[in-house]
Design a protein around this motif. Structure first.
Motif, PDB file in Angstrom:
ATOM      1  N   TRP A  46       0.687  -1.255   0.082  1.00 25.17           N
ATOM      2  CA  TRP A  46       0.017   0.027   0.047  1.00 25.17           C
ATOM      3  C   TRP A  46       0.797   1.392   0.022  1.00 25.17           C
ATOM      4  O   TRP A  46       0.155   2.434   0.230  1.00 25.17           O
ATOM      5  CB  TRP A  46      -0.900   0.006   1.277  1.00 25.17           C
ATOM      6  N   GLY A  54       2.095   0.361  -4.489  1.00 28.38           N
ATOM      7  CA  GLY A  54       0.560   0.731  -4.397  1.00 28.38           C
ATOM      8  C   GLY A  54       0.245   2.027  -5.169  1.00 28.38           C
ATOM      9  O   GLY A  54       0.884   2.385  -6.089  1.00 28.38           O
ATOM     10  N   TYR A  55      -1.161   2.501  -4.506  1.00 33.70           N
ATOM     11  CA  TYR A  55      -1.603   3.668  -5.248  1.00 33.70           C
ATOM     12  C   TYR A  55      -1.841   3.513  -6.750  1.00 33.70           C
ATOM     13  O   TYR A  55      -1.819   4.347  -7.348  1.00 33.70           O
ATOM     14  CB  TYR A  55      -0.797   4.868  -4.914  1.00 33.70           C
ATOM     15  N   GLY A  76      -0.168   4.674   3.787  1.00 31.85           N
ATOM     16  CA  GLY A  76      -0.642   3.443   3.793  1.00 31.85           C
ATOM     17  C   GLY A  76      -0.824   2.655   4.850  1.00 31.85           C
ATOM     18  O   GLY A  76      -1.643   2.057   5.367  1.00 31.85           O
ATOM     19  N   TRP A  80      -4.070   1.142   6.646  1.00 31.29           N
ATOM     20  CA  TRP A  80      -4.294  -0.193   7.304  1.00 31.29           C
ATOM     21  C   TRP A  80      -4.498  -0.307   8.683  1.00 31.29           C
ATOM     22  O   TRP A  80      -5.326  -1.012   8.929  1.00 31.29           O
ATOM     23  CB  TRP A  80      -2.718  -0.795   6.964  1.00 31.29           C
ATOM     24  N   GLU A 109     -10.660   2.229   0.041  1.00 30.45           N
ATOM     25  CA  GLU A 109      -9.507   3.100  -0.146  1.00 30.45           C
ATOM     26  C   GLU A 109      -8.157   1.946  -0.084  1.00 30.45           C
ATOM     27  O   GLU A 109      -7.401   2.416  -0.789  1.00 30.45           O
ATOM     28  CB  GLU A 109      -9.181   3.923   1.034  1.00 30.45           C
ATOM     29  N   LEU A 110      -8.191   0.887   0.717  1.00 30.09           N
ATOM     30  CA  LEU A 110      -7.006   0.165   0.411  1.00 30.09           C
ATOM     31  C   LEU A 110      -7.082  -0.506  -1.092  1.00 30.09           C
ATOM     32  O   LEU A 110      -5.877  -0.963  -1.533  1.00 30.09           O
ATOM     33  CB  LEU A 110      -6.930  -1.070   1.650  1.00 30.09           C
ATOM     34  N   CYS A 113      -5.568   1.961  -3.231  1.00 23.66           N
ATOM     35  CA  CYS A 113      -4.103   1.971  -3.141  1.00 23.66           C
ATOM     36  C   CYS A 113      -3.479   0.988  -3.810  1.00 23.66           C
ATOM     37  O   CYS A 113      -2.160   1.030  -3.932  1.00 23.66           O
ATOM     38  CB  CYS A 113      -3.662   2.212  -1.790  1.00 23.66           C
ATOM     39  N   GLN A 114      -3.991  -0.198  -3.893  1.00 24.58           N
ATOM     40  CA  GLN A 114      -3.292  -1.557  -4.361  1.00 24.58           C
ATOM     41  C   GLN A 114      -3.220  -1.669  -5.707  1.00 24.58           C
ATOM     42  O   GLN A 114      -4.252  -1.091  -6.716  1.00 24.58           O
ATOM     43  CB  GLN A 114      -4.029  -2.772  -3.874  1.00 24.58           C
TER      44      GLN A 114
END
Length: 322
Positions: A46, A54-55, A76, A80, A109-110, A113-114
């Motif tokens: 993340w 990530g992102y 990140g 988490w 949101e996670l 970000c992946q």
């Protein structure tokens, strides 16, 4: 017709099945999130490049948390941590209406970000809002305990439509998976070798490649059963309807009810995902799917099973005491 349709979606039932799904899903998701910390991959999954992947490089617009706090490993990690805390509260049923939606936000949101997601992650992001809008916190929760302590009556029934949607989504996952398996190894032209091939792949297999070759005939049978199971998923609704309507279906309906076809189908699914969990390293997927399986069980069936298990336990304890 419209009245019957409205009445169907307005049905209510005991909350125990949804509450069990809440607990199992929460435990599975919490364990997965904690595992990311144990293996120290939070910044990698993340976090932004160059350290992390990530992102989602092509995400447009960027996740809200990134637009507000900026793209960094700390962002990140903070996201988490929000997911872990809200997941724990969701599982325990603490301020369920609030924490469940916070968990939905954190998971979305996670996911944003992946750079690469998992199928079970996507499924949870679809189903979590359904659980958040349900009465899954009505029993077996801290909220229910506090309600009882304050002398307020417990919720004896909740809307049934969230459980219906969970069932339909799981059936859709199966039928979609079955139709998308276009590799010939899943069929007779490839000798039903798909599962055997996976168990020989060191990236996925839990055991040393080649150590399970003696099981190859059984893996071929397992491949065939997997295809039959997935492609027959829509028939589950037929089995259920015949069970709920004992006078319907004629001889065919009698055979389905006597043979308990619905329960055989469910037991096959449990065996399939348990086998995947024991033999393959594919993360949360088998555990996440199994966590959703109680949705297939109607509340009266679950309560009857719990009452039977309780009586058996009490008998055993009395026998030991004697």
């Amino acid at each position: 017709m419209i009245e019957r349709w409205v009445a169907f979606w307005d049905r209510r039932e005991a909350p125990h099945t949804l509450s069990l799904v809440r607990i199992l899903v929460g435990v599975a998701l919490f364990a997965d999130l904690v595992q990311a910390a144990i293996f120290d991959v939070i910044p990698l999954v993340w976090g932004p490049p160059p350290l992390g992947s990530g992102y989602g490089q092509s995400a447009d617009p960027a996740p809200l948390v990134v637009r507000v706090l900026g793209a960094s490993a700390g962002t990140g990690t903070l996201l988490w941590a929000l997911a872990v805390v809200s997941c724990a509260l969701f599982t325990l049923g603490v301020f369920y209406r609030i924490t469940s939606w916070v968990l939905v936000f954190a998971m979305v949101e996670l996911g944003g970000c992946q750079s690469v997601g998992d199928s079970i992650d996507s499924l949870f992001r679809i189903l979590m809002p359904v659980l958040a809008a349900s009465g899954a916190g009505a029993v077996w929760s801290v909220d229910a305990w506090f309600r009882q302590r304050r002398g307020k009556p417990g919720l004896e029934s909740v809307p049934a439509w969230p459980r219906y949607l969970l069932v339909v989504q799981l059936l859709w996952v199966y039928i979609s998976a079955g139709y998308q398996r276009d590799a010939k190894t899943w069929g007779p032209r490839g000798g039903f070798a798909a599962i055997g091939n996976v168990l020989g792949d060191p990236h996925f297999a839990r055991f040393e490649p080649g150590s399970l070759t003696f099981l190859y005939p059984f893996t071929c049978v397992g491949t065939l059963l997997t295809m039959v199971f997935e492609l027959s998923a829509p028939l589950y609704l037929v089995w259920l309807w015949l069970e709920l309507n004992p006078g319907r279906g004629g001889r065919f309906g009698n055979v389905v009810r006597r043979a308990r076809i619905r329960w055989i189908w469910l037991a096959t699914g449990v065996a399939l995902h348990s086998g995947i969990a024991l033999s393959m390293k594919i993360g949360l997927f088998p555990f996440g799917i199994l966590a959703l399986y109680p949705a297939f069980v109607r509340p009266p069936e679950l309560l009857a099973a719990l009452a039977w298990a309780r009586s058996r336990l009490e008998q055993r304890l009395r026998w030991r005491a004697a």
